[in-house]
Design an enzyme around this catalytic site. Sequence first.
Site, PDB file in Angstrom:
ATOM      1  N   ASN A  47      32.538  45.084  32.576  1.00  0.00           N
ATOM      2  CA  ASN A  47      32.768  46.184  33.515  1.00  0.00           C
ATOM      3  C   ASN A  47      33.790  47.118  32.879  1.00  0.00           C
ATOM      4  O   ASN A  47      34.976  46.789  32.830  1.00  0.00           O
ATOM      5  CB  ASN A  47      33.297  45.611  34.843  1.00  0.00           C
ATOM      6  CG  ASN A  47      33.747  46.699  35.800  1.00  0.00           C
ATOM      7  OD1 ASN A  47      33.447  47.880  35.611  1.00  0.00           O
ATOM      8  ND2 ASN A  47      34.470  46.294  36.832  1.00  0.00           N
ATOM      9  N   LYS A  70      34.761  49.912  33.950  1.00  0.00           N
ATOM     10  CA  LYS A  70      35.500  50.690  34.961  1.00  0.00           C
ATOM     11  C   LYS A  70      35.529  52.172  34.555  1.00  0.00           C
ATOM     12  O   LYS A  70      34.571  52.658  33.960  1.00  0.00           O
ATOM     13  CB  LYS A  70      36.905  50.118  35.151  1.00  0.00           C
ATOM     14  CG  LYS A  70      36.892  48.604  35.349  1.00  0.00           C
ATOM     15  CD  LYS A  70      38.215  48.064  35.821  1.00  0.00           C
ATOM     16  CE  LYS A  70      38.145  46.552  35.869  1.00  0.00           C
ATOM     17  NZ  LYS A  70      39.277  45.964  36.578  1.00  0.00           N
ATOM     18  N   HIS A 112      32.808  45.459  44.121  1.00  0.00           N
ATOM     19  CA  HIS A 112      33.988  45.133  43.304  1.00  0.00           C
ATOM     20  C   HIS A 112      35.240  45.352  44.153  1.00  0.00           C
ATOM     21  O   HIS A 112      35.296  46.269  44.973  1.00  0.00           O
ATOM     22  CB  HIS A 112      34.023  46.020  42.054  1.00  0.00           C
ATOM     23  CG  HIS A 112      35.066  45.586  41.069  1.00  0.00           C
ATOM     24  ND1 HIS A 112      36.395  45.895  41.234  1.00  0.00           N
ATOM     25  CD2 HIS A 112      34.984  44.837  39.946  1.00  0.00           C
ATOM     26  CE1 HIS A 112      37.083  45.352  40.232  1.00  0.00           C
ATOM     27  NE2 HIS A 112      36.245  44.708  39.439  1.00  0.00           N
ATOM     28  N   GLU A 161      37.951  46.689  43.556  1.00  0.00           N
ATOM     29  CA  GLU A 161      38.541  48.035  43.464  1.00  0.00           C
ATOM     30  C   GLU A 161      37.796  49.014  44.364  1.00  0.00           C
ATOM     31  O   GLU A 161      38.397  49.933  44.926  1.00  0.00           O
ATOM     32  CB  GLU A 161      38.563  48.487  41.992  1.00  0.00           C
ATOM     33  CG  GLU A 161      39.638  47.718  41.223  1.00  0.00           C
ATOM     34  CD  GLU A 161      39.398  47.566  39.733  1.00  0.00           C
ATOM     35  OE1 GLU A 161      38.525  48.260  39.177  1.00  0.00           O
ATOM     36  OE2 GLU A 161      40.082  46.727  39.121  1.00  0.00           O
ATOM     37  N   GLU A 217      35.712  36.844  41.919  1.00  0.00           N
ATOM     38  CA  GLU A 217      36.825  37.501  41.242  1.00  0.00           C
ATOM     39  C   GLU A 217      38.054  37.479  42.145  1.00  0.00           C
ATOM     40  O   GLU A 217      38.211  38.346  43.023  1.00  0.00           O
ATOM     41  CB  GLU A 217      36.468  38.958  40.944  1.00  0.00           C
ATOM     42  CG  GLU A 217      35.284  39.121  40.027  1.00  0.00           C
ATOM     43  CD  GLU A 217      35.372  40.431  39.267  1.00  0.00           C
ATOM     44  OE1 GLU A 217      35.455  40.384  38.039  1.00  0.00           O
ATOM     45  OE2 GLU A 217      35.399  41.491  39.900  1.00  0.00           O
ATOM     46  N   GLY A 243      43.016  42.014  35.991  1.00  0.00           N
ATOM     47  CA  GLY A 243      43.901  42.886  35.225  1.00  0.00           C
ATOM     48  C   GLY A 243      45.346  42.439  35.181  1.00  0.00           C
ATOM     49  O   GLY A 243      46.220  43.195  34.755  1.00  0.00           O
ATOM     50  N   SER A 251      40.787  38.442  34.353  1.00  0.00           N
ATOM     51  CA  SER A 251      41.583  38.155  33.148  1.00  0.00           C
ATOM     52  C   SER A 251      40.907  37.174  32.187  1.00  0.00           C
ATOM     53  O   SER A 251      41.581  36.381  31.535  1.00  0.00           O
ATOM     54  CB  SER A 251      42.986  37.670  33.534  1.00  0.00           C
ATOM     55  OG  SER A 251      43.696  38.702  34.204  1.00  0.00           O
TER      56      SER A 251
HETATM   57  C1  PEP Z   1      37.128  43.113  36.778  1.00  0.00           C
HETATM   58  O1  PEP Z   1      37.683  44.125  37.145  1.00  0.00           O
HETATM   59  O2  PEP Z   1      35.973  42.855  37.164  1.00  0.00           O
HETATM   60  C2  PEP Z   1      37.855  42.219  35.886  1.00  0.00           C
HETATM   61  C3  PEP Z   1      37.466  40.981  35.844  1.00  0.00           C
HETATM   62  O3  PEP Z   1      38.905  42.757  35.186  1.00  0.00           O
HETATM   63  P1  PEP Z   1      39.818  42.016  34.085  1.00  0.00           P
HETATM   64  O4  PEP Z   1      38.894  41.185  33.220  1.00  0.00           O
HETATM   65  O5  PEP Z   1      40.450  43.121  33.328  1.00  0.00           O
HETATM   66  O6  PEP Z   1      40.768  41.153  34.826  1.00  0.00           O
END
Ligand code: PEP
Length: 251
Positions: free
Chosen positions: A12, A14, A98, A100, A168, A174, A213
């Site tokens: 992703n 973003k 997601h 976000e 998630e 992040g 992460s």
């Molecule tokens: C995400 O936003 O779907 C995600 C998993 O981000 P990150 O791997 O940067 O934690």
Amino acid sequence: MTDAIRPLIAGNWKMNGLKASAAEFDAMLTGAAAVAAKADLLVCPPATLIAAFAAKAAGKTVAVGAQDCHPKASGAHTGDIAAEMLADAGASAIIVGHSERRADHGESDDLVRQKAEAAWRAGVIAIVCVGETQGQRDAGQTLDILRGQLSLSLPGGSKADNLVVAYEPVWAIGTGLTPTAKDVEQIHGFIRELLISRFSDEGAKMRILYGGSVKPSNAAELMAVKNVNGALVGGASLKAADFLAIAKGCP
Ligand code: PEP
């Protein structure tokens, strides 16, 4: 990892990536053959890059997806993009719900379900994200939150070939923090039970991705956990070397 389920490593990007990022995507296409035995690869760039990336990926082993869609197929919705438009540009999957989007745009479970149905209407896979916040985790509400999100965000008729669940934890996105492998096993096992109780055999075959992460250094441990069928990767999916190394970590 459930034996019969082929892992999916989904990136992703973003709101990151310009035309110049095609070089990084090219490196993913080049390196994909070396990990093809391990996992399917999907890259979800910003909508502006989908068509160009899909053209490059034609006939290759990296699929291209999108990060969101509008529930309707067309109409007066300035700035929105329909699932049909994303499919037309070359997307074969759409991430919906997601955290976000849920946080920044107030997306409800019901809207997320409509978006998943829109992805199906356009003939593409829906990747539905669920996960608890730090506060919900601290309050011991993780399983209740997941039960509610899954029950309301997953459409009836979900099947292993049209729906992927991404667990998630919001606090892990992040931040560099991850749950322990034991916690991931417990939560993915819980999600698997819910999927089976609602979708029977299809629920047993559905992919459940872990996201939050994931990086090359922790991928092997996380991907080895029972009922973890791949990863949804944010930051580490922007670099071909990291993205491919995560796929290499699949058992
Ligand atoms: C995400 O936003 O779907 C995600 C998993 O981000 P990150 O791997 O940067 O934690």
